[in-house]
Design a protein around this motif. Structure first.
Motif, PDB file in Angstrom:
ATOM      1  N   GLU A 138      -0.043  11.836  -7.550  1.00 50.21           N
ATOM      2  CA  GLU A 138      -1.051  12.025  -6.329  1.00 50.21           C
ATOM      3  C   GLU A 138      -2.829  11.768  -6.616  1.00 50.21           C
ATOM      4  OE1 GLU A 138       0.231  15.904  -4.431  1.00 50.21           O
ATOM      5  OE2 GLU A 138       2.588  15.153  -4.381  1.00 50.21           O
ATOM      6  N   ASP A 139      -2.852  11.604  -7.603  1.00 48.29           N
ATOM      7  CA  ASP A 139      -3.762  11.101  -7.300  1.00 48.29           C
ATOM      8  C   ASP A 139      -4.612   9.940  -8.504  1.00 48.29           C
ATOM      9  OD1 ASP A 139      -4.921  12.177 -10.860  1.00 48.29           O
ATOM     10  OD2 ASP A 139      -3.539  14.419  -9.612  1.00 48.29           O
ATOM     11  N   THR A 157      -3.704   9.972 -12.728  1.00 48.58           N
ATOM     12  CA  THR A 157      -2.626  10.391 -13.264  1.00 48.58           C
ATOM     13  C   THR A 157      -1.853   9.509 -12.523  1.00 48.58           C
ATOM     14  OG1 THR A 157      -2.228  13.151 -12.053  1.00 48.58           O
ATOM     15  CG2 THR A 157       0.167  11.752 -12.149  1.00 48.58           C
ATOM     16  N   ARG A 164       3.851   2.729   2.151  1.00 51.83           N
ATOM     17  CA  ARG A 164       3.663   3.274   1.182  1.00 51.83           C
ATOM     18  C   ARG A 164       2.383   1.702  -0.151  1.00 51.83           C
ATOM     19  NH1 ARG A 164       9.108   3.989  -1.688  1.00 51.83           N
ATOM     20  NH2 ARG A 164       8.068   5.687  -3.107  1.00 51.83           N
ATOM     21  N   LEU A 214      -6.226   6.811  -0.926  1.00 48.13           N
ATOM     22  CA  LEU A 214      -5.708   7.691  -0.996  1.00 48.13           C
ATOM     23  C   LEU A 214      -6.192   8.973   0.325  1.00 48.13           C
ATOM     24  CD1 LEU A 214      -5.491   8.334  -4.776  1.00 48.13           C
ATOM     25  CD2 LEU A 214      -3.586   7.931  -3.720  1.00 48.13           C
ATOM     26  N   PHE A 253       2.457   5.796  -5.453  1.00 45.41           N
ATOM     27  CA  PHE A 253       1.849   6.506  -4.960  1.00 45.41           C
ATOM     28  C   PHE A 253       3.286   7.494  -3.323  1.00 45.41           C
ATOM     29  CE2 PHE A 253       0.157   8.404  -1.622  1.00 45.41           C
ATOM     30  CZ  PHE A 253      -0.979   9.932  -1.821  1.00 45.41           C
ATOM     31  N   PRO A 254       3.402   8.195  -3.763  1.00 47.42           N
ATOM     32  CA  PRO A 254       2.967   9.568  -4.394  1.00 47.42           C
ATOM     33  C   PRO A 254       4.787  10.000  -5.384  1.00 47.42           C
ATOM     34  CG  PRO A 254       4.186  10.356  -2.106  1.00 47.42           C
ATOM     35  CD  PRO A 254       3.910   9.625  -1.938  1.00 47.42           C
ATOM     36  N   ASP A 255       5.547   9.430  -4.922  1.00 45.71           N
ATOM     37  CA  ASP A 255       6.484   9.132  -6.326  1.00 45.71           C
ATOM     38  C   ASP A 255       6.064  10.020  -7.426  1.00 45.71           C
ATOM     39  OD1 ASP A 255       6.762   7.438  -4.350  1.00 45.71           O
ATOM     40  OD2 ASP A 255       8.934   7.449  -5.082  1.00 45.71           O
TER      41      ASP A 255
END
Length: 697
Positions: free
Chosen positions: A397-398, A401, A294, A285, A392-394
């Motif tokens: 973002e962590d 989640t 992605r 990340l 990520f990130p759709d």
């Protein structure tokens, strides 16, 4: 190695050697054919076989090359495969020639007469690798390399050599050593640069590096430690000091690696565990990425895995998890990571993917790998998995989640019976609803909130309703009538399915007996059994007790078991079905065509009825493939003297097609939706003849 083999096998060792000599050329021929056909699956299997033969006689070079080929083939990576296959063939021919000498005495198989395939470095004369610590010596001076190598081999180390930093990095990418002896000053790439680059490779980040330098100034020593070196030793080398220092560093490295294994690896599968996965995920990340690079997270859960543990035991379940993890790994690229989170839950991190379509292709590939049966301990088993996907990130973002999103998508896939699902925002509301429904389900049986509906079945030859299926409904106090698709899986997960299933059996038998006593002409009613019911040790006794207490003759009760449930453990289920059939019950396979049963098993199923799954019926008028499948099932069933019920019949055209093909029974909305007891009596029972009765039937 051959001496050890002879000690274990005695006189049989010559037969083993003869088999290897005879089989290896055949394997090589098949290997070259697989390469020509670019068949990676076949290539991996043959390479694995050659690897096993080579390991038996200590031909470790051949083992290593075969392992490399197998690993690439499992990743569908054929780059450089022609060269590797050539190396495998050359090492195999050399091994066969050596084995054909035929002298396998202890003297002949000593250190100086190791198999040709055991040599992994120039000048190597030791026997095959047998688990010694691996030392990589990196030095452009051949004399220095040879001197250090000889000392370390005499100390029992497995030694490999590299002529410069680039060569060392290449070797470390293939397999990490236990320690690197690195000369500081070399052409192309010096030792300081190579040492720093080794810290960027995940597999060598913690490998100790001992810098060898003639530069005794403070700046050089500081540079060595700054590049990531563990320690340094000055030239000219004191070999006694070198040996002691290496022993200390290797022991410390092994201790650290053991602690790392316990902390970061799953002990059953050897995969990264949750801790290691989260760390790797965090690093991914943090890396900058473009629109075309992605990140995707997959959450996998084995379908009905608890059923495997309950029926076959935890030992079999553990084996299944290990084989499952191997197949999943074989579906991924080298840079992807799969981890076991615990139980039957796995996660996959796909880095540098271009689009959701690319991720979907990986999910399809995993399911394709799992479509083949697992065969072990004399059993053939089919396993499927539900996959949830978050991008990520759709979808976050962590890590937390994204894991939550992928988990919710996985539950949606499991509920719908799909292979995989991408996360969608409304899934959070669905999960909240599911949790509330699960809470409401507890105690619903005691509160009397369940009711039985019946769906009539039409005899296509006579056009009359001759049977019906009993279907449970939940009269929820707030949500109204809830269908079984929304709560049966929850009942199975929460352990409520056994009392609920027993209630359904008793309720249906009592209702049928009431109709019988009132003089209605009787129709058989079918009841669905869940997978947990069919493996319950008390099922046969429970049904016998219910029939005895209600007074219902067994001939009026039909039990339905899904095909996929049978295939979880065919032998045990077939034995249970046979006992039920001896009681006079009728037995049916529900959802036929979706559970991978073979013809060999089908002819052994002690059943009276096959129910064609609605997924094959819905398009039989417009889809020739579905039409052919349905016709084939009907013909096959009749050959086996089994009746056929088609589910999901919703139009006159479907009904006419099924009648023309000789289908026995139709069930679906075209005739009637499931209806309550009162409607069944009013529409299908009230005008029928009374029993001749009272004749003792």
């Amino acid at each position: 190695m051959l001496h050890n083999l002879e000690a274990q096998l005695g006189s049989a060792v010559e037969k083993v050697i003869s088999a290897i000599v005879e089989d290896l050329p055949l394997y090589l021929e098949a290997l070259e054919q697989a390469l020509a056909e670019r068949d990676t699956i076949k290539l991996a299997v043959i390479a694995h076989t050659i690897k096993g033969s080579a390991s038996n006689v200590g031909a470790i070079r051949l083992v290593d090359i075969s392992q490399q080929l197998e690993s690439q083939a499992r990743r569908d990576d054929l780059e450089g495969a022609d060269k590797i296959v050539g190396e495998v063939c050359a090492a195999s021919h050399a091994l066969v020639a050596w084995l054909k000498q035929g002298d396998f005495s202890e003297d002949s198989v000593g250190r100086a007469a190791a198999p040709p395939g055991a040599l992994v470095a120039k000048g190597e004369t030791d026997g095959g690798y047998s688990g010694q610590p691996r030392i990589l010596i990196v030095d452009d001076d051949r004399g220095s390399r040879m001197a250090m190598a000889e000392v370390l081999r005499n100390e029992g180390y497995w030694v490999e050599e590299a002529i410069d930093g680039e060569h060392a990095l290449s070797q470390c990418e293939e397999q990490a050593p236990d320690l690197v002896l690195m000369d500081a000053v070399m052409p192309k790439m010096d030792g300081f640069t190579a040492c720093a680059l080794l810290q960027n490779l995940s597999q060598t980040r913690k490998v100790p590096v001992l810098i060898i330098t003639a530069l005794n100034d403070e700046a050089s020593i500081n540079k060595a430690f700054a590049s990531g070196a563990t320690d340094y030793i000055a030239k000219p080398v004191n070999f006694w000091v070198l040996s002691k220092r290496i022993t200390h560093l290797v022991q410390a490295h092994h201790a650290e690696r053991h602690v790392h294994q316990l902390a970061y690896k799953d002990t059953l599968t050897g995969l990264p565990n949750r801790v290691m996965f989260n760390e790797h995920f965090g690093e991914a990340l943090a890396r900058p990425r473009s629109e075309n690079s992605r990140l995707a997270l997959m959450f996998l859960d084995l379908d009905r895995f608890k059923l495997v543990n309950d029926t076959l035991g935890h030992e079999t379940g553990d084996l299944l998890l290990k084989y499952f993890s191997e197949r999943v790994q074989g579906s991924l690229r080298k840079e992807d990571m799969v981890a076991r989170f615990g139980g039957d839950e796995f996660t996959i991190l796909l880095d540098r993917v271009k689009s959701p379509e690319a991720v979907a292709n990986v999910a399809e590939k995993i399911h394709q790998q799992l479509s083949r049966p697992f065969v072990f301990m004399g059993k053939e088993m089919y396993v499927s998995t539900s996959i949830g996907i978050a991008m990520f990130p759709d979808h976050g973002e962590d890590i937390g989640t994204l894991l939550k999103s992928a988990d919710m998508a996985m539950y949606r896939a499991k509920k719908l019976g799909d292979r995989y699902q991408f996360y969608e925002s409304q899934m959070e509301a669905d999960v909240s609803r599911r949790l509330q429904l699960e809470n409401d389900l507890r105690g619903a049986l005691d509160r009397g909130e369940f009711v039985i509906f019946y769906q009539p079945q039409e005899d296509l030859k006579t056009g009359k309703v001759t049977a019906m299926e009993a279907l449970i409904r939940w009269e929820h106090p707030e949500r109204g009538l809830v269908g079984p698709d929304e709560f049966i899986y929850l009942a199975e997960e929460t352990g409520q399915i056994l009392p609920l299933g027993e209630w359904v059996l008793r309720e249906v038998c009592e209702q049928l007996q009431k109709w019988r006593k009132r003089g209605f002409k009787m129709m058989c009613a079918s009841v669905n059994l869940s997978g947990k019911q069919i493996i319950s040790p008390g099922l046969v006794d429970t049904i016998a007790l219910i029939l005895r207490e209600t007074g219902l003759p067994a001939q009026y009760l039909e039990l339905e078991i899904t095909e996929s449930t049978i295939m979880e453990d065919p032998e045990q289920v077939i034995a249970t079905l046979a006992k039920l059939r001896t009681m006079g019950l009728s037995l049916a396979i529900d959802d036929f065509g979706t559970g991978y049963s073979s013809l060999n098993y089908l002819k052994r199923f002690p059943v009276d009825v096959i129910k064609i799954d609605r997924s094959f019926v819905v398009d039989i008028v417009t889809n020739q493939v579905d039409a052919d499948i349905v016709k084939t099932i009907i013909d096959l069933a009749h050959v086996l003297n089994v009746s056929v019920v088609a589910e999901g019949v919703e139009t006159e055209l479907q009904r006419a097609f099924l009648k023309k093909q000789g289908c026995d029974i139709a069930q679906g909305y075209y005739l009637s939706r499931p209806i309550p007891v009162e409607k069944i009596e009013e529409t299908y029972l009230s005008s029928t003849q009374q029993l001749d009765h009272l004749s003792g039937t």
